[in-house]
Design a protein around this motif. Structure first.
Motif, PDB file in Angstrom:
ATOM      1  N   GLY A 150       4.559   4.343 -10.019  1.00 54.17           N
ATOM      2  CA  GLY A 150       5.580   3.456  -9.475  1.00 54.17           C
ATOM      3  C   GLY A 150       5.005   2.241  -8.772  1.00 54.17           C
ATOM      4  N   GLY A 151       3.690   2.238  -8.504  1.00 52.21           N
ATOM      5  CA  GLY A 151       3.040   1.053  -7.934  1.00 52.21           C
ATOM      6  C   GLY A 151       3.337   0.843  -6.465  1.00 52.21           C
ATOM      7  N   GLY A 152       2.901  -0.289  -5.956  1.00 44.98           N
ATOM      8  CA  GLY A 152       3.068  -0.624  -4.548  1.00 44.98           C
ATOM      9  C   GLY A 152       1.730  -0.674  -3.846  1.00 44.98           C
ATOM     10  N   ALA A 153       1.546  -1.687  -2.989  1.00 46.85           N
ATOM     11  CA  ALA A 153       0.264  -1.884  -2.325  1.00 46.85           C
ATOM     12  C   ALA A 153      -0.094  -0.718  -1.413  1.00 46.85           C
ATOM     13  N   LYS A 154       0.893  -0.225  -0.631  1.00 49.07           N
ATOM     14  CA  LYS A 154       0.610   0.886   0.284  1.00 49.07           C
ATOM     15  C   LYS A 154       0.248   2.156  -0.480  1.00 49.07           C
ATOM     16  N   ARG A 155       0.949   2.384  -1.567  1.00 43.82           N
ATOM     17  CA  ARG A 155       0.669   3.579  -2.364  1.00 43.82           C
ATOM     18  C   ARG A 155      -0.718   3.489  -3.008  1.00 43.82           C
ATOM     19  N   LEU A 156      -1.066   2.291  -3.484  1.00 43.67           N
ATOM     20  CA  LEU A 156      -2.383   2.112  -4.090  1.00 43.67           C
ATOM     21  C   LEU A 156      -3.485   2.303  -3.058  1.00 43.67           C
ATOM     22  N   LYS A 157      -3.293   1.758  -1.863  1.00 44.93           N
ATOM     23  CA  LYS A 157      -4.292   1.910  -0.798  1.00 44.93           C
ATOM     24  C   LYS A 157      -4.460   3.384  -0.429  1.00 44.93           C
ATOM     25  N   ALA A 158      -3.349   4.083  -0.266  1.00 45.20           N
ATOM     26  CA  ALA A 158      -3.430   5.508   0.061  1.00 45.20           C
ATOM     27  C   ALA A 158      -4.085   6.291  -1.068  1.00 45.20           C
ATOM     28  N   GLY A 159      -3.818   5.890  -2.310  1.00 45.05           N
ATOM     29  CA  GLY A 159      -4.428   6.567  -3.449  1.00 45.05           C
ATOM     30  C   GLY A 159      -5.933   6.390  -3.500  1.00 45.05           C
ATOM     31  N   VAL A 160      -6.407   5.186  -3.197  1.00 42.10           N
ATOM     32  CA  VAL A 160      -7.848   4.927  -3.176  1.00 42.10           C
ATOM     33  C   VAL A 160      -8.514   5.767  -2.086  1.00 42.10           C
ATOM     34  N   GLN A 161      -7.899   5.833  -0.915  1.00 38.00           N
ATOM     35  CA  GLN A 161      -8.450   6.654   0.168  1.00 38.00           C
ATOM     36  C   GLN A 161      -8.475   8.130  -0.224  1.00 38.00           C
ATOM     37  N   TYR A 162      -7.429   8.552  -0.893  1.00 40.86           N
ATOM     38  CA  TYR A 162      -7.349   9.946  -1.346  1.00 40.86           C
ATOM     39  C   TYR A 162      -8.472  10.268  -2.316  1.00 40.86           C
ATOM     40  N   VAL A 163      -8.697   9.382  -3.284  1.00 44.28           N
ATOM     41  CA  VAL A 163      -9.754   9.619  -4.264  1.00 44.28           C
ATOM     42  C   VAL A 163     -11.126   9.591  -3.606  1.00 44.28           C
ATOM     43  N   ALA A 164     -11.360   8.606  -2.735  1.00 42.28           N
ATOM     44  CA  ALA A 164     -12.661   8.483  -2.085  1.00 42.28           C
ATOM     45  C   ALA A 164     -12.990   9.744  -1.277  1.00 42.28           C
TER      46      ALA A 164
END
Length: 504
Positions: A150-164
């Motif tokens: 679904g996209g979104g800057a906040k979701r993408l940022k949280a996703g990157v932190q989750y993966v890292a």
């Protein structure tokens, strides 16, 4: 050899690429094939659950290679229970996503969903520590795609932190496996359990290092303090149905702790003793406190539920840390309860957020569509999550407290009771701000029209009905879980199934 054991892994592994290659431009076909696949998985999981309940542990040897040289999948009562719980939750979440059109807000939702199920089922069924790592990585990849759906800057940022953060956990996992393999020469769990009993004293220290690293990895997956930082942002920014499916993700960490530390590193192992229980209990108590304080201080409904999920993991790990059959039975009951309650609350919060445009618990907002119905559902979910009677959360916490004996009893009981009160206050404050205060400060305004989302509401009611059934059927369920716990501590049955020629 029961060939149905591998079906929960193979079916989504074949269905996911088929959806991508053949029907990626046709959402209706994706929905039909993916839902039918999940329905079949529910049927298979229930059949496996019945098989596990009526037979000793069974093993599937991939390529017909005997253990410990080949890859094995093991079906026992615990793995069958987790597979069935995951399959049922997946079906309800998937139908909710279809009912709210969440699956249409991004690409490849259903393919990623099936890959996620493949990773979950594989993690629960594998009898090999290295393949547990492999399925963890499948989980990570698929969950990242679902996380940013679904996209979104906040979701993408949280996703990157989750993966890292999870990549750090994966690196630790590899170090742990390398350490264990360097000492034992095997990663088959049953083989490790046998060899641990005759481990030379000179290798005990190195095995402790590997075991502690494994515990850190499972603590990351299970959101155990001090490694819980990834969960609030991840769950609060994830799409509602994805967060609901993630309710079973943290249980993978708890399952791994239960499996590894009852089978390979039990408390009576000369090389480890009660070392891991001594580490687990303080971390679980702090996790419970952090979750309750987070609920009290949360300014958004999704973040509130995320912290409640952390607190529930604290309660679960308190029971696990006792490493007794009675406490493990209580842990399994609470595991089922917390999975259903967390998933239901995330779906309810998703509906509230969709109608209000925000999940903030601050400020005044006008009434929204299905205001009264959603407030009642949130109230029921909050009762379950906080552990108030009459729902299964109350019974689950009673079972956990009843199973905790010894010098730590007062501390454990006090932590559970006080954090339950804090959680109740936190949910009450949030509910009054979102539902009661909003209505009281906007009287006279026109009520919005209800949204036609009957399928989505039905799935929420189904999850809450599961909690009611878990309460009404508490006697038979706890009896069944007691037998499951007894099987866990009867390591010989598991070992003989995997290594029939080797006796402990």
């Amino acid at each position: 050899m029961n060939h149905w054991i591998i079906a929960p892994v193979i079916l989504p592994a074949m269905l996911a690429p088929f959806i991508v290659l053949v029907m990626r431009h046709d959402l209706s076909l994706q929905r039909i094939f993916s839902t039918c696949g999940t329905v079949v998985l529910v049927g298979i999981s229930l059949m496996l659950l019945y098989t596990a309940a009526t037979n000793p542990p069974e093993v599937y040897f991939l390529g017909n290679w005997d253990a410990p040289f080949g890859i094995v999948l093991v079906l026992d009562r615990l793995s069958a229970m987790m597979v069935a719980l995951t399959a049922i939750l997946a079906l309800l979440v998937q139908l909710y996503a279809i009912g709210t059109n969440w699956d249409a807000r991004g690409n490849h939702f259903h393919a990623l969903f099936q890959f996620q199920l493949m990773g979950l089922f594989g993690a629960f069924l594998t009898g090999d520590a290295f393949n547990l790592f492999v399925f963890f990585e499948v989980l990570l990849i698929a969950s990242y795609g679902l996380m940013i759906h679904g996209g979104g800057a906040k979701r993408l940022k949280a996703g990157v932190q989750y993966v890292a953060f999870n990549l750090v956990g994966s690196t630790l996992f590899l170090f742990a496996l390398a350490t264990v393999y360097s000492v034992m020469g095997t990663l088959n769990m049953a083989d490790l359990a046998v060899k641990m009993q005759t481990l030379p004293a000179g290798d005990a220290a190195l095995m402790r290092v590997g075991a502690v690293l494994l515990l850190l990895v499972f603590a990351v997956k299970g959101a155990l303090v001090p490694l819980q930082f990834w969960l609030p942002a991840t769950y609060s920014f994830a799409p509602g149905p994805v967060a609901a499916l993630f309710a079973v993700m943290t249980k993978v960490g708890a399952y791994a702790v239960i499996r590894v530390y009852t089978l390979i590193f039990p408390p009576d192992t000369p090389a480890t003793g009660m070392f891991f229980a001594d580490l687990l209990l303080p971390a679980a108590l702090v996790t419970l406190v952090v979750g309750a304080v987070g609920v009290m201080g949360a300014t958004g409904l999704a973040r509130l539920v995320a912290f409640a999920a952390i607190g529930s993991m604290g309660t679960l790990f308190i029971a696990v840390s006792q490493f007794t059959p009675e406490a493990m039975s209580a842990a399994l009951y609470y595991m089922i309860h917390s999975t259903l309650a967390t998933a239901a609350l995330f779906l309810i919060v998703d509906m509230v957020q969709d109608r209000r445009g925000t999940d903030s618990t601050r400020g005044s907002f006008p009434p929204f569509a299905q205001h009264g119905l959603l407030s009642a559902l949130f109230f029921a979910g909050a009762i379950a999550m906080a552990g108030m009677p009459p729902l299964s959360g109350f019974l689950g916490k009673l079972l956990v407290m009843d199973a905790t004996r010894g010098p730590d009893m007062a501390m454990i009981w006090g932590a559970i009771l006080i954090t339950s009160l804090i959680t109740i206050v936190g949910f009450s404050r949030a509910g009054s701000q979102v539902f009661w205060k909003a209505y009281a400060t906007t009287t006279g305004q026109a009520r919005p029209e209800a949204k036609p989302e009957g399928l989505a509401f039905a799935m929420i009611f189904a999850l809450l009905a599961g909690l009611v059934a878990l309460t009404v059927m508490a006697g038979p369920v706890t009896d069944w879980l007691g037998e499951t716990s007894a099987e866990l501590f009867d390591r010989a049955a598991y070992i003989d199934a995997v290594l029939p020629a080797v006796k402990e």
